[in-house]
Write a protein that holds these residues in place. Structure first.
Motif, PDB file in Angstrom:
ATOM      1  N   ILE A 145       0.857  -1.033   0.141  1.00 47.61           N
ATOM      2  CA  ILE A 145      -0.131  -0.055  -0.044  1.00 47.61           C
ATOM      3  C   ILE A 145       0.808   1.229   0.010  1.00 47.61           C
ATOM      4  O   ILE A 145       0.413   2.155  -0.630  1.00 47.61           O
ATOM      5  CB  ILE A 145      -0.832  -0.032   1.282  1.00 47.61           C
ATOM      6  N   GLU A 146       2.008   1.302   0.856  1.00 49.43           N
ATOM      7  CA  GLU A 146       2.757   2.281   0.954  1.00 49.43           C
ATOM      8  C   GLU A 146       3.569   2.519  -0.422  1.00 49.43           C
ATOM      9  O   GLU A 146       3.857   3.675  -0.833  1.00 49.43           O
ATOM     10  CB  GLU A 146       3.686   2.225   1.962  1.00 49.43           C
ATOM     11  N   TYR A 147       3.984   1.392  -1.091  1.00 52.24           N
ATOM     12  CA  TYR A 147       4.675   1.902  -2.363  1.00 52.24           C
ATOM     13  C   TYR A 147       3.611   2.469  -3.456  1.00 52.24           C
ATOM     14  O   TYR A 147       3.929   3.352  -3.949  1.00 52.24           O
ATOM     15  CB  TYR A 147       4.996   0.465  -3.059  1.00 52.24           C
ATOM     16  N   ILE A 148       2.466   2.038  -3.236  1.00 53.53           N
ATOM     17  CA  ILE A 148       1.427   2.604  -4.225  1.00 53.53           C
ATOM     18  C   ILE A 148       1.248   4.016  -4.078  1.00 53.53           C
ATOM     19  O   ILE A 148       1.415   5.036  -4.766  1.00 53.53           O
ATOM     20  CB  ILE A 148       0.098   1.630  -4.309  1.00 53.53           C
ATOM     21  N   ARG A 149       0.898   4.363  -2.635  1.00 49.00           N
ATOM     22  CA  ARG A 149       0.776   5.881  -2.209  1.00 49.00           C
ATOM     23  C   ARG A 149       1.748   6.664  -2.445  1.00 49.00           C
ATOM     24  O   ARG A 149       1.590   7.877  -3.090  1.00 49.00           O
ATOM     25  CB  ARG A 149       0.341   5.763  -0.780  1.00 49.00           C
ATOM     26  N   LEU A 150       3.017   6.234  -2.301  1.00 51.54           N
ATOM     27  CA  LEU A 150       4.086   7.013  -2.472  1.00 51.54           C
ATOM     28  C   LEU A 150       4.315   7.463  -4.106  1.00 51.54           C
ATOM     29  O   LEU A 150       4.788   8.557  -4.589  1.00 51.54           O
ATOM     30  CB  LEU A 150       5.424   6.534  -2.058  1.00 51.54           C
ATOM     31  N   ALA A 151       3.904   6.461  -4.732  1.00 50.09           N
ATOM     32  CA  ALA A 151       4.027   6.641  -6.267  1.00 50.09           C
ATOM     33  C   ALA A 151       3.019   7.520  -6.689  1.00 50.09           C
ATOM     34  O   ALA A 151       3.083   8.293  -7.673  1.00 50.09           O
ATOM     35  CB  ALA A 151       3.972   5.136  -6.886  1.00 50.09           C
ATOM     36  N   GLY A 196      -3.568  -3.901 -14.227  1.00 51.80           N
ATOM     37  CA  GLY A 196      -4.686  -3.258 -13.918  1.00 51.80           C
ATOM     38  C   GLY A 196      -4.365  -2.288 -12.520  1.00 51.80           C
ATOM     39  O   GLY A 196      -4.841  -1.288 -12.337  1.00 51.80           O
ATOM     40  N   VAL A 197      -3.247  -2.769 -11.720  1.00 48.42           N
ATOM     41  CA  VAL A 197      -2.768  -1.897 -10.465  1.00 48.42           C
ATOM     42  C   VAL A 197      -2.130  -0.656 -11.108  1.00 48.42           C
ATOM     43  O   VAL A 197      -2.479   0.436 -10.546  1.00 48.42           O
ATOM     44  CB  VAL A 197      -1.889  -2.892  -9.738  1.00 48.42           C
ATOM     45  N   ILE A 251      -2.350   5.767 -13.225  1.00 46.22           N
ATOM     46  CA  ILE A 251      -2.970   6.448 -14.310  1.00 46.22           C
ATOM     47  C   ILE A 251      -4.198   7.315 -14.172  1.00 46.22           C
ATOM     48  O   ILE A 251      -4.622   8.411 -14.201  1.00 46.22           O
ATOM     49  CB  ILE A 251      -2.963   5.554 -15.575  1.00 46.22           C
ATOM     50  N   ASP A 252      -5.193   6.376 -13.668  1.00 48.36           N
ATOM     51  CA  ASP A 252      -6.442   6.888 -13.276  1.00 48.36           C
ATOM     52  C   ASP A 252      -6.437   7.502 -11.803  1.00 48.36           C
ATOM     53  O   ASP A 252      -7.563   8.186 -11.750  1.00 48.36           O
ATOM     54  CB  ASP A 252      -7.462   5.710 -13.301  1.00 48.36           C
ATOM     55  N   ASP A 285      -5.996 -11.612  -5.662  1.00 50.31           N
ATOM     56  CA  ASP A 285      -5.542 -11.271  -7.127  1.00 50.31           C
ATOM     57  C   ASP A 285      -3.849 -11.058  -6.876  1.00 50.31           C
ATOM     58  O   ASP A 285      -3.118 -11.590  -7.789  1.00 50.31           O
ATOM     59  CB  ASP A 285      -6.212 -10.140  -8.022  1.00 50.31           C
ATOM     60  N   LEU A 286      -3.665 -10.231  -6.120  1.00 49.86           N
ATOM     61  CA  LEU A 286      -2.368  -9.884  -5.644  1.00 49.86           C
ATOM     62  C   LEU A 286      -1.343 -10.843  -5.286  1.00 49.86           C
ATOM     63  O   LEU A 286      -0.240 -10.948  -5.545  1.00 49.86           O
ATOM     64  CB  LEU A 286      -2.203  -8.573  -4.719  1.00 49.86           C
ATOM     65  N   LYS A 287      -2.118 -11.911  -4.474  1.00 50.25           N
ATOM     66  CA  LYS A 287      -1.197 -12.990  -4.068  1.00 50.25           C
ATOM     67  C   LYS A 287      -0.823 -13.959  -5.100  1.00 50.25           C
ATOM     68  O   LYS A 287       0.082 -14.460  -5.347  1.00 50.25           O
ATOM     69  CB  LYS A 287      -2.185 -13.767  -3.072  1.00 50.25           C
ATOM     70  N   VAL A 288      -1.942 -14.241  -6.050  1.00 51.44           N
ATOM     71  CA  VAL A 288      -1.761 -15.001  -7.119  1.00 51.44           C
ATOM     72  C   VAL A 288      -0.619 -14.149  -8.153  1.00 51.44           C
ATOM     73  O   VAL A 288       0.331 -15.203  -8.645  1.00 51.44           O
ATOM     74  CB  VAL A 288      -2.919 -15.119  -7.962  1.00 51.44           C
ATOM     75  N   LEU A 289      -0.492 -12.963  -8.434  1.00 49.29           N
ATOM     76  CA  LEU A 289       0.351 -12.326  -9.182  1.00 49.29           C
ATOM     77  C   LEU A 289       1.737 -12.717  -8.597  1.00 49.29           C
ATOM     78  O   LEU A 289       2.668 -12.757  -9.241  1.00 49.29           O
ATOM     79  CB  LEU A 289      -0.025 -10.831  -8.921  1.00 49.29           C
TER      80      LEU A 289
END
Length: 670
Positions: free
Chosen positions: A422-428, A488-489, A495-496, A511-515
């Protein structure tokens, strides 16, 4: 001998019409049409904001549509993967887009090409393994081999010699003698030399190499296989080198050996802007210098810049923009004429009011509808902190930091290692909103996904790389479900800019676990992965009894100016970070590097000098190029911040102010 033109039919007006419709291109002038149609070796000198990458992709689309060979392909080389990203963005769903991104074509960085076709083949043929090609990882392996005591001794010694342990490089593909002659401060029989050599040797034997060392390995293969250039020319009869101005002399010489521009078996087209060569290269002539005036197509009109900004920036082009200077066709202007591009003149010992004055100018000049979501930037040539340069010092202001004490030089880079995905995505997300390059933000998320994969399988299967996103995409090509989750992530959250919520994250977690399992190649997930995947809300602790909404988070290095309920966010950075960006408004800050940069360029501002004729050395040329890069970022407002003494004293000061006004500047004394 088969020539490149034997492999493809001539480009026609119908081809250009087709690609214009496919990509939604603006009407094309003579220069752009010439580039699209030419099938011979040429250089293209394209001004800032000319749509260079778009027109390159358009040409590649035409060539792919007409391509018939299944074993020979188009090679596109650059320093970043902007071209590949543009193909994915503009042509990803088309037949030609899919063709370009697949064999027999090759689109990657110069390092990626040398690594794949020369360095790795040599390593494998010589019996060596390849663990990673990465500066940080390789330096870490070398340091751990020495141990802390020997590393400290060697590092202390190198620092006394103005060197760095991290800058040690292989100078030979013979790993028993890895240091090139004269590349180390002491001779081969000294203890420090032996320590350095042992560290380089160990890392190489373990398969760890720095990026620039692949050229040493490539040279080794060329020495063994002198016919290799002819083979590569047969494999890639069309070669494009993008961002040519940033190519180092080492890279240029290497490419010239593989693909000489006088070879009839290959068409080589180099694209770039010599006036934006603010990395590595100076003004000294280099072999096969870019652009070749005898084989050059010039694109001088900018879709980004209005006429008013193009006119102000054109004299700062080190190489004159042919034929008549930089042309702005952006068409932005105020109802009564051009917008008021402003020079803020501040006291020599007090730069504290500059950002507020710029923010006020943006708010009073532009409407909220124009400012919202747009990039407003303040940039300087020097941005490191210098605590020993106080106001009143002769070097003040030396750095961007002197305009705002909260500025953090490393704040624009995604170097922090978060504890959760979550923190990776928020920082990005925050970095993207603050104007960071999207490729850097995507790579940050890819790093997080890689860490998830490693945790899922309990081992380091996914190593950190400079192009993490592309590596992740390649690993997932045979797993469409996991690839769809990964993309999708990226799409949803970068992007969105979709807001992260607890329920949404819970629904995505499986889905992230499968990824992660797919990417890591495992079949079970240790508990450590659960903690990394856990939902983490934004923690806000309001004062007791206070239930008002928390203020919106301000991105790193963002100065927020507010006035009468309106506000504008000004992101601060170095000019190097801003290269390639487009801004709504740009403020260029005075900084010091051997001299105050804007002060040294006053003759250009006042119209006494033009272009690079009066640049006596590399330092002067680099200043001119940096300011040109900064001046060609904005679509609406261009502003400068200069010291009062730069305008002179008394009557000279007043006369220079009037000259600046006549040249199109508004002068505001702070």
């Amino acid at each position: 001998m088969i020539r490149p033109t034997d492999l493809i039919t001539p480009v026609t007006d119908d081809d250009i019409t087709w690609v214009s419709q496919l990509m939604g291109l603006r009407p094309l002038d003579r220069s752009r049409r010439e580039f699209l149609s030419i099938l011979a070796t040429r250089d293209v000198s394209a001004c800032p904001g000319s749509g260079k990458t778009t027109i390159v992709v358009a040409k590649l689309a035409i060539l792919a549509r007409k391509w018939t060979s299944s074993t020979q392909g188009i090679c596109v080389l650059s320093h970043t993967n902007v071209a590949r990203e543009e193909i994915e963005h503009r042509l990803g769903g088309s037949v030609v887009g899919k063709q370009l991104l697949a064999y027999p074509h090759f689109i990657d960085t110069i390092h990626g090409f040398v690594s794949r076709f020369l360095a790795i083949p040599w390593l494998l043929s010589a019996g060596y393994k390849i663990s990673a090609i990465d500066d940080d990882l390789t330096t870490g392996v070398r340091r751990r081999f020495l141990g802390e005591k020997d590393y400290a001794r060697l590092n202390f010694y190198l620092e006394k010699k103005n060197r760095s342990f991290a800058d040690l490089r292989l100078g030979s593909a013979h790993f028993q003698t890895p240091i090139a002659d004269g590349a180390f401060p002491d001779g081969p029989h000294t203890p420090m030399y032996q320590l350095a050599a042992s560290a380089l040797r160990h890392a190489a034997e373990e398969g760890y190499f720095c990026y620039d060392e692949i050229f040493v390995l490539g040279e080794a293969l060329l020495a063994q296989q002198p016919t290799l250039p002819a083979i590569l020319q047969q494999r890639f009869p069309f070669v494009f080198v993008d961002e040519m101005q940033d190519t180092t002399e080492q890279q240029n010489l290497f490419l010239s050996r593989l693909f000489p521009r006088d070879a009839v078996s290959v068409c080589i087209q180099r694209i770039g802007d010599p006036n934006q060569a603010i990395f590595e290269r100076g003004i000294k002539p280099v072999a096969d210098a870019f652009p070749d005036p005898q084989q050059c197509i010039g694109i001088a009109d900018s879709f980004r810049l209005p006429t008013s900004i193009a006119t102000l920036a054109s004299p700062f082009a080190y190489v004159p923009v042919e034929p008549d200077g930089l042309i702005g066709i952006g068409g932005i202007g105020a109802p009564g004429g051009a917008l008021p591009h402003t020079i803020f003149v501040f006291p020599d010992d007090d730069a504290s009011m500059v950002l507020s004055a710029f923010g006020h100018h943006v708010l009073t000049t532009l409407a909220d509808s124009t400012i919202t979501g747009a990039a407003v930037r303040a940039v300087g040539s020097v941005h490191k902190a210098f605590d020993d340069i106080p106001p009143g010092h002769k070097h003040y202001p030396k750095t961007v930091h002197h305009y705002w004490a909260d500025y953090q030089p490393k704040g624009n880079h995604l170097r922090h290692r978060p504890q959760t995905l979550i923190e990776y995505i928020r920082l990005a997300q925050d970095a993207a909103k603050a104007g960071a390059a999207l490729s850097e933000c995507v790579n940050s998320v890819a790093f997080g996904i890689g860490q998830l994969a490693n945790l899922m399988v309990g081992a380091t299967k996914i190593a950190a790389r400079a192009r993490q996103h592309l590596h992740t995409e390649q690993l997932l090509q045979s797993s469409p479900v996991a690839l769809s989750t990964y993309r999708g992530v990226i799409t949803r959250f970068l992007i969105d800019q979709e807001t992260l919520t607890g329920p949404g994250w819970t629904g995505l977690s499986e889905d992230l676990k499968v990824l992660g399992l797919t990417l890591g190649g495992g079949d079970k997930a240790p508990k450590a992965a659960d903690a990394f995947l856990a939902w983490q809300g934004v923690v806000v602790t309001p004062p007791p009894g206070d239930h008002v909404q928390p203020p919106e988070a301000i991105p790193p290095n963002c100065y927020r100016y507010s006035d009468n309920g309106r506000s504008v966010d000004i992101l601060l950075s170095s000019i190097h970070v801003a290269k390639g960006q487009t801004h709504l408004a740009t403020l260029i800050l005075e900084t010091f590097n051997r001299a105050h940069v804007l002060d040294s360029l006053m003759p250009w501002l006042l119209g006494k000098h033009s272009n690079g004729k009066k640049c006596a050395n590399d330092t002067a040329a680099q200043r001119l190029m940096q300011i040109y890069v900064a001046m060609t970022r904005p679509t609406h407002l261009l502003c400068l911040a200069v010291r009062n003494s730069s305008l002179g004293v008394g009557a000279t000061n007043e006369a220079n102010r009037e000259t600046l006004r006549l040249r199109g500047w508004r002068v505001q004394i702070l």
